[in-house]
Design a protein around this motif. Structure first.
Motif, mmCIF file in Angstrom:
data_model
loop_
_atom_site.group_PDB
_atom_site.id
_atom_site.type_symbol
_atom_site.label_atom_id
_atom_site.label_comp_id
_atom_site.label_asym_id
_atom_site.label_seq_id
_atom_site.Cartn_x
_atom_site.Cartn_y
_atom_site.Cartn_z
ATOM 1 N N SER A 201 8.361 -13.287 7.817
ATOM 2 C CA SER A 201 7.822 -11.960 8.090
ATOM 3 C C SER A 201 8.333 -10.993 7.036
ATOM 4 N N SER A 203 8.558 -6.504 5.873
ATOM 5 C CA SER A 203 8.262 -5.077 5.937
ATOM 6 C C SER A 203 8.504 -4.516 4.544
ATOM 7 N N SER A 381 1.703 -4.902 3.906
ATOM 8 C CA SER A 381 2.658 -4.156 4.716
ATOM 9 C C SER A 381 2.894 -2.767 4.140
ATOM 10 N N GLN A 384 0.276 -0.461 4.900
ATOM 11 C CA GLN A 384 0.309 -0.062 6.308
ATOM 12 C C GLN A 384 1.589 0.702 6.655
ATOM 13 N N ARG A 388 5.723 -4.393 10.000
ATOM 14 C CA ARG A 388 6.256 -5.754 9.888
ATOM 15 C C ARG A 388 5.136 -6.750 10.165
ATOM 16 N N LEU A 389 4.865 -7.609 9.166
ATOM 17 C CA LEU A 389 3.753 -8.537 9.249
ATOM 18 C C LEU A 389 4.247 -9.975 9.145
#
Length: 400
Positions: A201, A203, A381, A384, A388-389
């Protein structure tokens, strides 16, 4: 047994690799093609290559070429790699692997279906700091590794303007805005090339550029990008994290060292800066700078580098560092130029060895995906606002 190779793109980077491929005893004839035919002819004449092709398509149709090495604009690699694999050619690709998740998935599937060799030429795989950290991790010297950092800090003023003008023509500003996080493999690969894990993941935060010179201007950028500096924090499988910086506006001597790394474990840590590196444990600090310092093999004033911006020449002249084990390399490389802190010799040998022995190269398609995909998701990310992706993963490479 040798194979023939077609160089795709006759720009500033490919000529250095053409020399190495041609010198390797595992490679026979070397050809070249470029969208600008005169550049292909110039490279072929200068290095005595076997010949040129009028187009990439003509090269792929020829039975005279067994493999291709792609050195084109960074956002073009994915489609060109897929064309090469579809034509039955082994493929070496400059970084990055691709710029979308879909392109990466398609390359992995093509490699799986064809059984052909694919390798991404990530220089950080053989960055001396990564090599040393990889060795120390294998020996358990860090204890449990839980955090790392990787930076690719290359200011636009230090050669990149000239490079983009050379490759982009009159429209160069639209491509000079290439998003930093879509060129992630020097920083990510330098960390994951040592730490045997993968990112799950991320960010990320981007800094909007304010130079006002038409570069990183969304109204000009073909990538709709106005971010010149970006930072990403990644979670890794098995616990832990690493942070990367991709900076294009930074007060830092990129010509001395553009990639640098740090690793922290429960028993020891290692930190690298522009001019020195340290190994640290609970007892004290050891200077390991000399161990990681490549010795130049080519003068920055060498005539072969005249077409390259002076601030970029250091990347093409570095030799090997003491931490590098050159025993596996062909003796033909002993007196030839190296580059990117000693990595070029090893990358060429990795690909040639993989093709001739039908083994998996170090940065195969599955490894390349783990070096590239984190940046693609980090870019999203940042768009956006740091959300957190989750980062998809295509798994480990199958047994060779």
């Amino acid at each position: 047994m040798t194979f023939s190779l077609g160089i795709v793109g006759a720009g500033q980077f490919s000529g250095q690799f053409a020399t190495l491929f041609q010198a390797h005893p595992g490679v026979g004839d070397v050809y070249v093609t470029d969208l600008l035919p005169e550049r292909a002819r110039q490279l072929a004449d200068a290095q005595g290559l076997a010949g040129t092709f009028p187009s990439y398509e003509a090269m792929l149709e020829s039975e005279a070429v067994d493999a291709v090495a792609v050195f084109t604009q960074r956002w073009t690699h994915g489609p060109l790699v897929l064309q090469g694999l579809a034509a039955g050619k082994h493929v070496y690709s400059a970084v990055p692997m691709a710029i979308t998740t879909e392109e990466i998935a398609a390359i992995i599937e093509a490699v799986r279906a064809t059984g052909l060799t694919y390798m991404m030429g990530e220089t950080s795989q053989y960055n001396p700091a990564t090599v040393h950290a990889r060795n120390q991790i294998a020996e358990g010297a860090f204890g449990r590794l839980f955090y790392a950092e990787g930076d690719y800090v290359h200011d636009m003023d230090l050669g990149f303007y000239d490079a983009y003008r050379y490759s982009g023509g009159d429209d160069w500003k639209s491509t000079a805005s290439y998003p930093p996080l879509l060129y992630p493999t020097h920083s990510v690969g330098g960390v994951l090339g040592a730490w045997q894990t993968h990112a799950v993941s991320v960010s990320a935060i981007g800094v909007v550029d304010d130079r006002g010179d038409g570069v990183f201007d969304r109204s000009v950028s073909r990538f709709d990008n106005d971010v010149s500096n970006a930072t990403a924090l990644f979670e890794v499988a098995g616990g832990g994290s690493f942070r990367t910086n991709e900076f294009r506006r930074v007060g830092y001597p990129s010509h001395i060292r553009e990639s640098r790394f740090r690793f922290f474990g429960t028993e020891a840590s290692m930190e690298q800066l522009a001019t020195f590196a340290l190994w640290q444990d609970k007892n004290g600090v050891k200077d390991i700078s000399e161990l990681l310092e490549p010795k130049p093999t080519l003068s920055p004033d060498d005539p072969s580098l005249q077409h390259i911006a002076p601030d970029l020449r250091a990347a093409f002249t570095s030799g090997s560092a003491p931490v590098h084990d050159r025993a596996r390399l062909p003796r033909e490389f002993d007196e030839l130029h190296n580059g990117h802190e000693g990595s070029h010799h090893f990358l060429v040998d990795d690909f040639v060895t993989a093709v001739t022995t039908r083994s998996l190269p170090s940065v195969n398609a599955w490894v390349a995906a783990r070096y590239t995909l984190p940046g693609i998701i980090a870019h999203e990310s940042a768009r956006q606002g740091g959300a957190r992706l989750t980062i998809p993963d295509f798994g480990d490479a199958p047994p060779a």
